[in-house]
Design a protein around this motif. Structure first.
Motif, PDB file in Angstrom:
ATOM      1  N   VAL A 130       0.796  -1.221   0.000  1.00 25.81           N
ATOM      2  CA  VAL A 130       0.000   0.000   0.000  1.00 25.81           C
ATOM      3  C   VAL A 130       0.829   1.272   0.000  1.00 25.81           C
ATOM      4  O   VAL A 130       0.256   2.371  -0.072  1.00 25.81           O
ATOM      5  CB  VAL A 130      -0.948   0.011   1.219  1.00 25.81           C
ATOM      6  N   CYS A 131       2.160   1.158   0.073  1.00 26.81           N
ATOM      7  CA  CYS A 131       2.992   2.365   0.094  1.00 26.81           C
ATOM      8  C   CYS A 131       2.813   3.138  -1.214  1.00 26.81           C
ATOM      9  O   CYS A 131       2.782   2.554  -2.310  1.00 26.81           O
ATOM     10  CB  CYS A 131       4.447   1.996   0.308  1.00 26.81           C
ATOM     11  N   ALA A 132       2.717   4.453  -1.110  1.00 28.81           N
ATOM     12  CA  ALA A 132       2.447   5.269  -2.292  1.00 28.81           C
ATOM     13  C   ALA A 132       3.591   5.217  -3.293  1.00 28.81           C
ATOM     14  O   ALA A 132       3.356   5.260  -4.506  1.00 28.81           O
ATOM     15  CB  ALA A 132       2.176   6.716  -1.874  1.00 28.81           C
ATOM     16  N   GLN A 133       4.829   5.105  -2.821  1.00 28.64           N
ATOM     17  CA  GLN A 133       5.963   5.094  -3.734  1.00 28.64           C
ATOM     18  C   GLN A 133       7.012   4.129  -3.208  1.00 28.64           C
ATOM     19  O   GLN A 133       7.515   4.281  -2.100  1.00 28.64           O
ATOM     20  CB  GLN A 133       6.565   6.500  -3.867  1.00 28.64           C
ATOM     21  N   ILE A 134       7.339   3.130  -4.002  1.00 28.34           N
ATOM     22  CA  ILE A 134       8.371   2.170  -3.618  1.00 28.34           C
ATOM     23  C   ILE A 134       9.528   2.162  -4.609  1.00 28.34           C
ATOM     24  O   ILE A 134      10.435   1.332  -4.482  1.00 28.34           O
ATOM     25  CB  ILE A 134       7.780   0.748  -3.491  1.00 28.34           C
ATOM     26  N   CYS A 135       9.476   3.057  -5.581  1.00 24.01           N
ATOM     27  CA  CYS A 135      10.576   3.149  -6.546  1.00 24.01           C
ATOM     28  C   CYS A 135      10.707   4.611  -6.984  1.00 24.01           C
ATOM     29  O   CYS A 135       9.810   5.432  -6.761  1.00 24.01           O
ATOM     30  CB  CYS A 135      10.340   2.233  -7.756  1.00 24.01           C
ATOM     31  N   THR A 136      11.830   4.909  -7.634  1.00 23.52           N
ATOM     32  CA  THR A 136      12.095   6.304  -8.035  1.00 23.52           C
ATOM     33  C   THR A 136      11.447   6.660  -9.365  1.00 23.52           C
ATOM     34  O   THR A 136      11.182   7.838  -9.623  1.00 23.52           O
ATOM     35  CB  THR A 136      13.610   6.525  -8.127  1.00 23.52           C
ATOM     36  N   ARG A 137      11.168   5.657 -10.212  1.00 23.78           N
ATOM     37  CA  ARG A 137      10.557   5.917 -11.525  1.00 23.78           C
ATOM     38  C   ARG A 137       9.312   5.040 -11.674  1.00 23.78           C
ATOM     39  O   ARG A 137       9.345   3.985 -12.324  1.00 23.78           O
ATOM     40  CB  ARG A 137      11.552   5.633 -12.654  1.00 23.78           C
TER      41      ARG A 137
END
Length: 430
Positions: A270-277
């Motif tokens: 559920v994390c909103a962002q798990i990568c940079t792109r």
């Protein structure tokens, strides 16, 4: 009274005789009946309380001291005391010497005004930990340990060269196990694919991992924390691969670490962002992998006593109902619910699929972020793929496109073509 017959109550005649013996005459019938009832009530109360004292003292028979303690008076009212020696007085009767107990005069005012003792308590059972993994915890319910025993029980071996891992567990491992743990964890996050795959695959078959499972759980939790905090998706992939293989190992159990592992895995979903792109990297596959790992943890450790599956479903359902959650988070929640099985899809997802997809379309229409448009397509593909088989099995009365659109709303048309596709046809939606 006939032989062998027992009276279970006091008669009015008995009360009248007792009253006449102490100089009270001409008692009315109503008064004698009332006194008989009250005397019988007091006797029954006395015997019942005495039986409680007998039970609490583990006695096999009802004794005099039980009756004395049950009298609830500082001076025994119904029986003589056992602390004082019994006194006898000589009386003469028809030329014979008879010794009878000498009755003492009691002060009625002191007897009436005396505070009663505390009511005896029933037997109670209290549960506490006697030992945990062979060591007795220092709690008030257990015997106090001597100071030197506490020193001896303290751990004497600490992990070295693993300072990056916080929260080192307290149980001891040997030097060889420490070296094995260091070698294993370094290979599991190695950049060499061959070395990493070999180390990760060994987790499913190695039967000697039980001693270092606490260290491995801390390592995996910290790996997820670092991966989410720094948006390093490859850290999360490595940890999820380790968890997938550990779930296949029948020689170890992870019950003691679920309270840390499950929140970490759900955070990956559920994390909103798990990568940079996020537009270029396939973080959707990582979220689905995390959902699969969560389902494996729930299936292998859910019992009737811990209600793990119902608690996880309730938590995900609550997250799905939040109006301010992003579409990326909604995708992770729906992936987790769908991975928990057809029953969860039929009872949780399908009844709300119309509102879910309507909320997704509304958020996508009011957002300028291209990730939300991508998330909408991913959510549609996920729902169609996971729900089609459940719809086909549990809703055979839906036969046309109109039936599907009336039941599921805007996503009904895609659901219909997915259910009605020919055998062996390509879904091609994910």
């Amino acid at each position: 009274m006939a032989d062998g017959e027992c009276e279970n109550e006091l008669s009015a005649e008995s009360i009248k005789c007792i009253a006449e013996s102490i100089g009270i005459r001409d008692l009315k019938p109503d008064c004698t009946n009332y006194l008989a009832t009250q005397a019988l009530l007091q006797c029954r109360t006395l015997v019942r309380d005495a039986l409680k004292f007998k039970l609490m003292s583990n006695s096999t028979e009802l004794r005099q001291e039980h009756l004395e303690r049950a009298s609830k008076r500082p001076i025994p009212l119904y029986v003589s005391t056992i602390q004082k020696p019994r006194k006898y007085a000589m009386v003469s009767s028809r030329g014979r010497e008879i010794y009878a107990p000498k009755d003492e005069e009691l002060d009625l005012d002191a007897l009436i005004n005396a505070p009663p003792p505390k009511v005896p308590l029933d037997v109670q059972v209290k549960i506490h930990w006697l030992t945990i993994e062979g060591q007795m915890p220092a709690i008030p319910d257990n015997p106090a340990l001597e100071e030197n025993q506490l020193i001896l029980d303290a751990p004497t071996i600490s992990l070295e060269n693993v300072d990056a891992v916080n929260g080192v567990s307290a149980h001891e491992i040997s030097r060889e196990q420490q070296l094995y743990f260091k070698e294993l964890t370094s290979k599991c996050i190695s950049k060499d694919v061959t070395v990493r795959d070999e180390a990760v695959n060994s987790l499913s078959t190695d039967t000697g991992l039980a001693a270092i499972i606490p260290r491995l759980s801390v390592f995996m939790i910290e790996g997820i924390r670092v991966g989410l905090g720094e948006s390093k998706m490859y850290y999360i992939q490595y940890v999820l691969s380790m968890l997938e293989q550990l779930l296949q190992n029948r020689a170890i159990r992870l019950e003691k670490f679920l309270h840390d592992l499950i929140p970490s895995v759900i955070s990956c979903m559920v994390c909103a962002q798990i990568c940079t792109r996020p537009l270029e990297q396939d973080h959707w596959a990582v979220r689905r992998t995390a959902a699969s790992v969560l389902a494996g943890l729930v299936r292998s450790h859910s019992l009737g006593t811990n209600q793990l599956q119902s608690r996880v479903i309730r938590m995900l359902h609550h997250a799905l109902d939040k109006q301010n959650s992003g579409l990326v988070t909604s995708f992770g929640v729906l992936a987790g619910l769908c991975e928990l099985g057809p029953m969860t899809i039929n009872t949780i997802v399908l009844p709300e699929i119309r509102n879910i997809y309507r909320r997704v379309e509304l958020k996508c229409a009011t957002s300028q972020d291209p990730i939300d448009r991508h998330a909408k397509e991913k959510i549609k593909a996920l729902l169609v793929q996971k729900c089609a088989d459940v719809v086909q099995e549990h809703m055979p009365d839906l036969l046309s496109v109109d039936d599907y659109e009336q039941k599921f709303g805007d996503i009904g048309r895609e659901m219909f073509f997915r259910v009605m596709r020919p055998p062996g046809g390509s879904g091609g939606m994910m």
